[in-house]
Design a protein around this motif. Structure first.
Motif, PDB file in Angstrom:
ATOM      1  N   ARG A  38       0.834  -1.203   0.000  1.00 26.69           N
ATOM      2  CA  ARG A  38       0.000   0.000   0.000  1.00 26.69           C
ATOM      3  C   ARG A  38       0.872   1.257   0.000  1.00 26.69           C
ATOM      4  N   GLY A  39       1.962   1.228   0.749  1.00 25.02           N
ATOM      5  CA  GLY A  39       2.891   2.355   0.757  1.00 25.02           C
ATOM      6  C   GLY A  39       3.481   2.594  -0.615  1.00 25.02           C
ATOM      7  N   VAL A  40       3.856   1.512  -1.302  1.00 21.79           N
ATOM      8  CA  VAL A  40       4.385   1.627  -2.661  1.00 21.79           C
ATOM      9  C   VAL A  40       3.315   2.214  -3.574  1.00 21.79           C
ATOM     10  N   GLN A  41       2.075   1.757  -3.419  1.00 21.52           N
ATOM     11  CA  GLN A  41       0.982   2.253  -4.253  1.00 21.52           C
ATOM     12  C   GLN A  41       0.797   3.766  -4.059  1.00 21.52           C
ATOM     13  N   LEU A  42       0.851   4.236  -2.821  1.00 20.96           N
ATOM     14  CA  LEU A  42       0.709   5.674  -2.545  1.00 20.96           C
ATOM     15  C   LEU A  42       1.874   6.468  -3.137  1.00 20.96           C
ATOM     16  N   ILE A  43       3.075   5.928  -3.013  1.00 17.81           N
ATOM     17  CA  ILE A  43       4.248   6.597  -3.572  1.00 17.81           C
ATOM     18  C   ILE A  43       4.150   6.649  -5.091  1.00 17.81           C
ATOM     19  N   LEU A  44       3.743   5.547  -5.722  1.00 19.28           N
ATOM     20  CA  LEU A  44       3.582   5.543  -7.178  1.00 19.28           C
ATOM     21  C   LEU A  44       2.547   6.571  -7.621  1.00 19.28           C
ATOM     22  N   THR A  45       1.482   6.721  -6.857  1.00 18.73           N
ATOM     23  CA  THR A  45       0.479   7.740  -7.172  1.00 18.73           C
ATOM     24  C   THR A  45       1.122   9.124  -7.154  1.00 18.73           C
ATOM     25  N   ASP A  46       1.938   9.401  -6.129  1.00 15.48           N
ATOM     26  CA  ASP A  46       2.637  10.690  -6.064  1.00 15.48           C
ATOM     27  C   ASP A  46       3.557  10.879  -7.267  1.00 15.48           C
ATOM     28  N   LEU A  47       4.334   9.841  -7.599  1.00 16.88           N
ATOM     29  CA  LEU A  47       5.295   9.939  -8.691  1.00 16.88           C
ATOM     30  C   LEU A  47       4.595  10.103 -10.042  1.00 16.88           C
ATOM     31  N   ILE A  48       3.475   9.422 -10.219  1.00 15.66           N
ATOM     32  CA  ILE A  48       2.712   9.544 -11.470  1.00 15.66           C
ATOM     33  C   ILE A  48       2.070  10.926 -11.565  1.00 15.66           C
ATOM     34  N   GLU A  49       1.416  11.365 -10.489  1.00 15.09           N
ATOM     35  CA  GLU A  49       0.781  12.685 -10.490  1.00 15.09           C
ATOM     36  C   GLU A  49       1.809  13.804 -10.654  1.00 15.09           C
ATOM     37  N   GLY A  50       3.025  13.588 -10.161  1.00 14.52           N
ATOM     38  CA  GLY A  50       4.082  14.591 -10.278  1.00 14.52           C
ATOM     39  C   GLY A  50       4.775  14.593 -11.629  1.00 14.52           C
ATOM     40  N   GLY A  51       4.427  13.635 -12.491  1.00 12.58           N
ATOM     41  CA  GLY A  51       5.025  13.575 -13.821  1.00 12.58           C
ATOM     42  C   GLY A  51       6.380  12.890 -13.862  1.00 12.58           C
ATOM     43  N   TYR A  52       6.742  12.191 -12.786  1.00 10.11           N
ATOM     44  CA  TYR A  52       8.035  11.515 -12.729  1.00 10.11           C
ATOM     45  C   TYR A  52       7.981  10.104 -13.305  1.00 10.11           C
ATOM     46  N   VAL A  53       6.810   9.505 -13.291  1.00  4.60           N
ATOM     47  CA  VAL A  53       6.638   8.122 -13.748  1.00  4.60           C
ATOM     48  C   VAL A  53       5.353   8.042 -14.561  1.00  4.60           C
ATOM     49  N   GLU A  54       5.375   7.216 -15.594  1.00  2.00           N
ATOM     50  CA  GLU A  54       4.181   6.938 -16.398  1.00  2.00           C
ATOM     51  C   GLU A  54       3.911   5.443 -16.323  1.00  2.00           C
ATOM     52  N   ARG A  55       2.665   5.093 -16.022  1.00  2.00           N
ATOM     53  CA  ARG A  55       2.272   3.681 -15.908  1.00  2.00           C
ATOM     54  C   ARG A  55       1.544   3.256 -17.169  1.00  2.00           C
ATOM     55  N   THR A  56       1.941   2.107 -17.720  1.00  2.00           N
ATOM     56  CA  THR A  56       1.294   1.543 -18.901  1.00  2.00           C
ATOM     57  C   THR A  56       0.878   0.120 -18.574  1.00  2.00           C
ATOM     58  N   LYS A  57      -0.332  -0.222 -18.920  1.00  2.00           N
ATOM     59  CA  LYS A  57      -0.828  -1.583 -18.711  1.00  2.00           C
ATOM     60  C   LYS A  57      -0.294  -2.474 -19.822  1.00  2.00           C
ATOM     61  N   VAL A  58       0.321  -3.594 -19.462  1.00  2.00           N
ATOM     62  CA  VAL A  58       0.811  -4.587 -20.412  1.00  2.00           C
ATOM     63  C   VAL A  58       0.201  -5.910 -19.986  1.00  2.00           C
ATOM     64  N   GLY A  59      -0.868  -6.280 -20.684  1.00  2.00           N
ATOM     65  CA  GLY A  59      -1.609  -7.472 -20.251  1.00  2.00           C
ATOM     66  C   GLY A  59      -2.232  -7.210 -18.890  1.00  2.00           C
ATOM     67  N   ARG A  60      -1.930  -8.078 -17.940  1.00  2.00           N
ATOM     68  CA  ARG A  60      -2.465  -7.911 -16.583  1.00  2.00           C
ATOM     69  C   ARG A  60      -1.486  -7.215 -15.651  1.00  2.00           C
ATOM     70  N   ARG A  61      -0.343  -6.808 -16.185  1.00  2.00           N
ATOM     71  CA  ARG A  61       0.687  -6.192 -15.355  1.00  2.00           C
ATOM     72  C   ARG A  61       0.912  -4.742 -15.758  1.00  2.00           C
ATOM     73  N   ASN A  62       1.686  -4.054 -14.953  1.00  2.00           N
ATOM     74  CA  ASN A  62       2.040  -2.664 -15.234  1.00  2.00           C
ATOM     75  C   ASN A  62       3.500  -2.556 -15.639  1.00  2.00           C
ATOM     76  N   HIS A  63       3.760  -1.609 -16.521  1.00  2.00           N
ATOM     77  CA  HIS A  63       5.116  -1.254 -16.911  1.00  2.00           C
ATOM     78  C   HIS A  63       5.269   0.223 -16.564  1.00  2.00           C
ATOM     79  N   TYR A  64       6.416   0.591 -15.996  1.00  2.00           N
ATOM     80  CA  TYR A  64       6.624   1.964 -15.548  1.00  2.00           C
ATOM     81  C   TYR A  64       7.769   2.599 -16.328  1.00  2.00           C
TER      82      TYR A  64
END
Length: 147
Positions: free
Chosen positions: A74-100
């Motif tokens: 859950r902590g990782v999920q919250l951090i990823l949300t911050d990083l994505i919203e801040g424009g530092y990381v982009e998440r792409t769905k690849v099948g059932r998994r995520n690519h960052y």
């Protein structure tokens, strides 16, 4: 003297090291004679740790990152949300998994480091910076942000 403002670091480690060394008891940050000096803190935030994990392997799962960083999924999920919203990381769905994908052009957020980019951080501390690593296949995978 005013207390420090709460951190947005989403530190979800089990131990609270915010207590004074004068206060004894578990979770208070008290000095344990058997503990290595300074073992309760690190130089980088959990946000930086998650980013470095993604630089090493952009297809890692949240539980794997959580285990490596020492926080909850859950902590990782919250951090990823911050990083994505801040424009530092982009998440792409690849099948059932995520690519960052990491935006290497983003700048560090604290005024003391704002002149450094994410690429600088990863170059300095990422997998390619390890003194025993010479294999280019372990170099951080960065993508120039176009948006």
């Amino acid at each position: 003297m005013r207390p420090a403002p709460p951190s947005r670091d989403h530190d979800t480690t089990a131990e609270d090291t915010s207590g004074s060394p004068d206060q004894a008891g578990p979770g208070t940050g008290a000095r344990d004679p058997g503990r290595t000096a300074g073992a309760g803190w690190t130089f980088l935030s959990n946000h930086a740790h998650v980013l470095l994990c993604l630089a090493a392997d952009p297809d890692q799962t949240l539980p794997v990152i959580a285990e490596r960083v020492g926080i909850t999924s859950r902590g990782v999920q919250l951090i990823l949300t911050d990083l994505i919203e801040g424009g530092y990381v982009e998440r792409t769905k690849v099948g059932r998994r995520n690519h960052y994908n990491i935006n290497p052009d983003g700048h560090l957020r604290h005024p003391l480091e704002a002149h450094h980019s994410i690429a600088d951080l990863i170059t300095a501390l990422g997998p390619a910076a390890h003194p025993h690593t010479t294999d280019e296949s372990t170099a951080p995978r960065l993508r120039r942000h176009t948006g």
